[in-house]
Design a protein around this motif. Structure first.
Motif, PDB file in Angstrom:
ATOM      1  N   LYS A  67      -9.117  20.380  40.716  1.00 39.49           N
ATOM      2  CA  LYS A  67      -7.897  20.048  39.986  1.00 39.49           C
ATOM      3  C   LYS A  67      -7.057  21.302  39.735  1.00 39.49           C
ATOM      4  O   LYS A  67      -7.590  22.394  39.539  1.00 39.49           O
ATOM      5  N   ILE A  68      -5.749  21.117  39.733  1.00 40.15           N
ATOM      6  CA  ILE A  68      -4.819  22.244  39.635  1.00 40.15           C
ATOM      7  C   ILE A  68      -4.823  22.812  38.220  1.00 40.15           C
ATOM      8  O   ILE A  68      -4.705  22.081  37.238  1.00 40.15           O
ATOM      9  N   LEU A  69      -4.920  24.143  38.134  1.00 38.84           N
ATOM     10  CA  LEU A  69      -4.747  24.866  36.876  1.00 38.84           C
ATOM     11  C   LEU A  69      -3.419  25.605  36.837  1.00 38.84           C
ATOM     12  O   LEU A  69      -2.686  25.526  35.858  1.00 38.84           O
ATOM     13  N   HIS A  70      -3.114  26.350  37.914  1.00 37.49           N
ATOM     14  CA  HIS A  70      -1.922  27.198  37.952  1.00 37.49           C
ATOM     15  C   HIS A  70      -1.325  27.158  39.358  1.00 37.49           C
ATOM     16  O   HIS A  70      -2.050  27.309  40.347  1.00 37.49           O
ATOM     17  N   ASP A  71      -0.011  26.955  39.458  1.00 41.71           N
ATOM     18  CA  ASP A  71       0.689  27.128  40.732  1.00 41.71           C
ATOM     19  C   ASP A  71       1.217  28.549  40.790  1.00 41.71           C
ATOM     20  O   ASP A  71       1.783  29.052  39.816  1.00 41.71           O
ATOM     21  N   LEU A  72       1.049  29.210  41.939  1.00 41.92           N
ATOM     22  CA  LEU A  72       1.283  30.651  42.052  1.00 41.92           C
ATOM     23  C   LEU A  72       2.075  30.997  43.304  1.00 41.92           C
ATOM     24  O   LEU A  72       1.868  30.407  44.368  1.00 41.92           O
ATOM     25  N   VAL A 188       9.594  19.418  45.639  1.00 43.18           N
ATOM     26  CA  VAL A 188       8.771  20.586  45.333  1.00 43.18           C
ATOM     27  C   VAL A 188       8.420  20.615  43.846  1.00 43.18           C
ATOM     28  O   VAL A 188       9.293  20.780  43.006  1.00 43.18           O
ATOM     29  N   PRO A 189       7.134  20.481  43.514  1.00 42.99           N
ATOM     30  CA  PRO A 189       6.716  20.533  42.107  1.00 42.99           C
ATOM     31  C   PRO A 189       6.643  21.966  41.615  1.00 42.99           C
ATOM     32  O   PRO A 189       6.456  22.898  42.402  1.00 42.99           O
ATOM     33  N   GLU A 190       6.762  22.137  40.299  1.00 43.88           N
ATOM     34  CA  GLU A 190       6.694  23.490  39.739  1.00 43.88           C
ATOM     35  C   GLU A 190       6.291  23.409  38.276  1.00 43.88           C
ATOM     36  O   GLU A 190       6.894  22.663  37.497  1.00 43.88           O
ATOM     37  N   GLY A 191       5.293  24.199  37.910  1.00 48.31           N
ATOM     38  CA  GLY A 191       4.928  24.355  36.513  1.00 48.31           C
ATOM     39  C   GLY A 191       4.215  23.150  35.926  1.00 48.31           C
ATOM     40  O   GLY A 191       3.974  22.136  36.597  1.00 48.31           O
ATOM     41  N   PRO A 192       3.869  23.240  34.651  1.00 45.09           N
ATOM     42  CA  PRO A 192       3.037  22.206  34.032  1.00 45.09           C
ATOM     43  C   PRO A 192       3.705  20.843  33.912  1.00 45.09           C
ATOM     44  O   PRO A 192       3.009  19.839  33.791  1.00 45.09           O
ATOM     45  N   GLU A 193       5.048  20.780  33.958  1.00 45.04           N
ATOM     46  CA  GLU A 193       5.694  19.466  33.924  1.00 45.04           C
ATOM     47  C   GLU A 193       5.326  18.644  35.161  1.00 45.04           C
ATOM     48  O   GLU A 193       5.144  17.431  35.072  1.00 45.04           O
ATOM     49  N   ASP A 194       5.243  19.302  36.310  1.00 39.04           N
ATOM     50  CA  ASP A 194       4.921  18.612  37.555  1.00 39.04           C
ATOM     51  C   ASP A 194       3.447  18.710  37.914  1.00 39.04           C
ATOM     52  O   ASP A 194       2.921  17.848  38.631  1.00 39.04           O
ATOM     53  N   LEU A 195       2.796  19.773  37.460  1.00 37.94           N
ATOM     54  CA  LEU A 195       1.405  20.036  37.803  1.00 37.94           C
ATOM     55  C   LEU A 195       0.600  20.234  36.521  1.00 37.94           C
ATOM     56  O   LEU A 195       0.125  21.332  36.236  1.00 37.94           O
ATOM     57  N   PRO A 196       0.461  19.184  35.713  1.00 39.41           N
ATOM     58  CA  PRO A 196      -0.232  19.341  34.434  1.00 39.41           C
ATOM     59  C   PRO A 196      -1.664  19.829  34.650  1.00 39.41           C
ATOM     60  O   PRO A 196      -2.396  19.266  35.465  1.00 39.41           O
ATOM     61  N   PRO A 197      -2.065  20.888  33.958  1.00 40.71           N
ATOM     62  CA  PRO A 197      -3.379  21.487  34.201  1.00 40.71           C
ATOM     63  C   PRO A 197      -4.527  20.481  34.075  1.00 40.71           C
ATOM     64  O   PRO A 197      -4.578  19.694  33.133  1.00 40.71           O
ATOM     65  N   GLU A 198      -5.392  20.524  35.087  1.00 40.00           N
ATOM     66  CA  GLU A 198      -6.627  19.734  35.118  1.00 40.00           C
ATOM     67  C   GLU A 198      -6.384  18.232  35.169  1.00 40.00           C
ATOM     68  O   GLU A 198      -7.261  17.451  34.847  1.00 40.00           O
ATOM     69  N   GLN A 199      -5.205  17.824  35.642  1.00 39.49           N
ATOM     70  CA  GLN A 199      -4.900  16.394  35.687  1.00 39.49           C
ATOM     71  C   GLN A 199      -4.612  15.873  37.092  1.00 39.49           C
ATOM     72  O   GLN A 199      -4.289  14.692  37.252  1.00 39.49           O
ATOM     73  N   GLY A 200      -4.689  16.717  38.096  1.00 31.08           N
ATOM     74  CA  GLY A 200      -4.401  16.219  39.430  1.00 31.08           C
ATOM     75  C   GLY A 200      -4.929  17.133  40.504  1.00 31.08           C
ATOM     76  O   GLY A 200      -5.137  18.334  40.279  1.00 31.08           O
TER      77      GLY A 200
END
Length: 310
Positions: A67-72, A188-200
């Motif tokens: 699951k995604i934690l941080h997009d870098l 293109v997703p970016e940050g916790p709004e699009d990639l909520p940590p540990e939720q996808g």
């Protein structure tokens, strides 16, 4: 980055000239030392080999469960020094997690003090097919966005230097919302709004379509789940660009998207009536071809735009 009061009718959100805006929701972390590239490459989902050749790379730090934690976004900023762009609100957590993995690696991990993030985008702004990472000799690193062609340049440097660079190169200042509409419409997703940590998972959120997952590199955190999802065809959700059919502003990230009485997914970030949503592929297809109920979010009917990959 939901802005309910902002619509495409009230702001020049689709620039017709090269544009510039600051991104306060994005920050930089430094990873320095002789093991910096090897250390980071062993942790993130993307292939960082091109960084040594002056290119930027995209990836994510995942949990062991994938699951995604941080997009870098990662680029070199001198010998043995990497800059890592991440979400501002999650920067301290990123540093903490990288430090836990450090062990005996010869690296130093710290906030990039005094550096800020901006973006240049729009007509005439180069993408990842152009020159690699460049410095203008005035403390601004020009980083072609590695995620998708047409996204433009990330600009990393002191705030004053970024403003001076924009003025010197003829970039037109635009609202931050213009950038978010630009990337949202590009899927293109970016940050916790699009990639909520540990939720996808990474593939659900299209990191594989955005040069953010390497299937032919050595081990990284979460690799087993990510690879299994790919080769067993277990990806049942994907990101879609969605539009409110009546032009009303979309609600906040995380709001459920319904297909009749069944949940079809969740909304991610939006600018006015245009947003991203993580949706079940089957229920979205049924809504699109009319064989199933339409997609709705808090009573608003939405439509999903066709994806380039079908």
């Amino acid at each position: 980055m939901t802005e309910p009061a902002t619509t495409t009718a009230t702001l020049p959100l689709r620039p017709t000239v090269p544009a510039f805006t600051r991104l306060p929701a994005r920050s930089l972390v430094t990873v320095e030392g002789e093991d910096a590239l090897k250390f980071l490459d062993g942790l993130v989902s993307g292939d960082l080999d091109p960084v040594a050749d002056g290119r930027a790379c995209y990836g994510a730090l995942l949990t062991p469960q994938g699951k995604i934690l941080h997009d870098l976004i990662v680029a070199r900023a001198g010998e043995g020094r990497l800059l890592v762009e991440c979400a501002t609100g999650l920067a301290a957590d990123l540093i903490r997690r990288l430090t836990l993995y450090k062990l005996r690696a010869k690296v130093k991990i710290a906030p990039a003090a005094g550096l800020a993030v901006a973006v240049a985008f729009g007509p005439g702004v180069q993408g990842p097919g152009g020159p690699g990472v460049q410095s203008n000799g005035n403390d601004v690193l020009q980083v072609p966005d590695p995620r998708k062609d047409g996204l433009g340049l990330r600009l990393w440097g002191p705030e004053a230097a970024l403003e001076a660079f924009a003025a010197d190169t003829g970039l037109t200042p635009v609202p931050e919302a213009a950038w978010h509409l630009h990337r949202i419409e590009a899927g293109v997703p970016e940050g916790p709004e699009d990639l909520p940590p540990e939720q996808g998972l990474a593939l659900e959120h299209d990191l594989d379509r955005l040069n953010g997952v390497a299937f032919d590199k050595g081990c990284y955190v979460g690799q087993e789940v990510t690879t299994r999802s790919k080769f067993r065809g277990q990806v049942r959700k994907r990101l879609f660009v969605v539009d409110a059919t009546d032009g009303a502003p979309l609600p906040a990230p995380g709001t459920p998207v319904m297909a009749g009485e069944r949940e079809a997914g969740q909304l991610r970030s939006a600018i006015g009536p245009v947003g991203l949503a993580l949706l079940r592929i089957d229920r979205t297809a049924e809504a699109t071809d009319g064989s199933g109920p339409a997609l709705t979010v808090q009573g608003l009917t939405i439509t999903a735009r066709p994806r380039a990959d079908g």
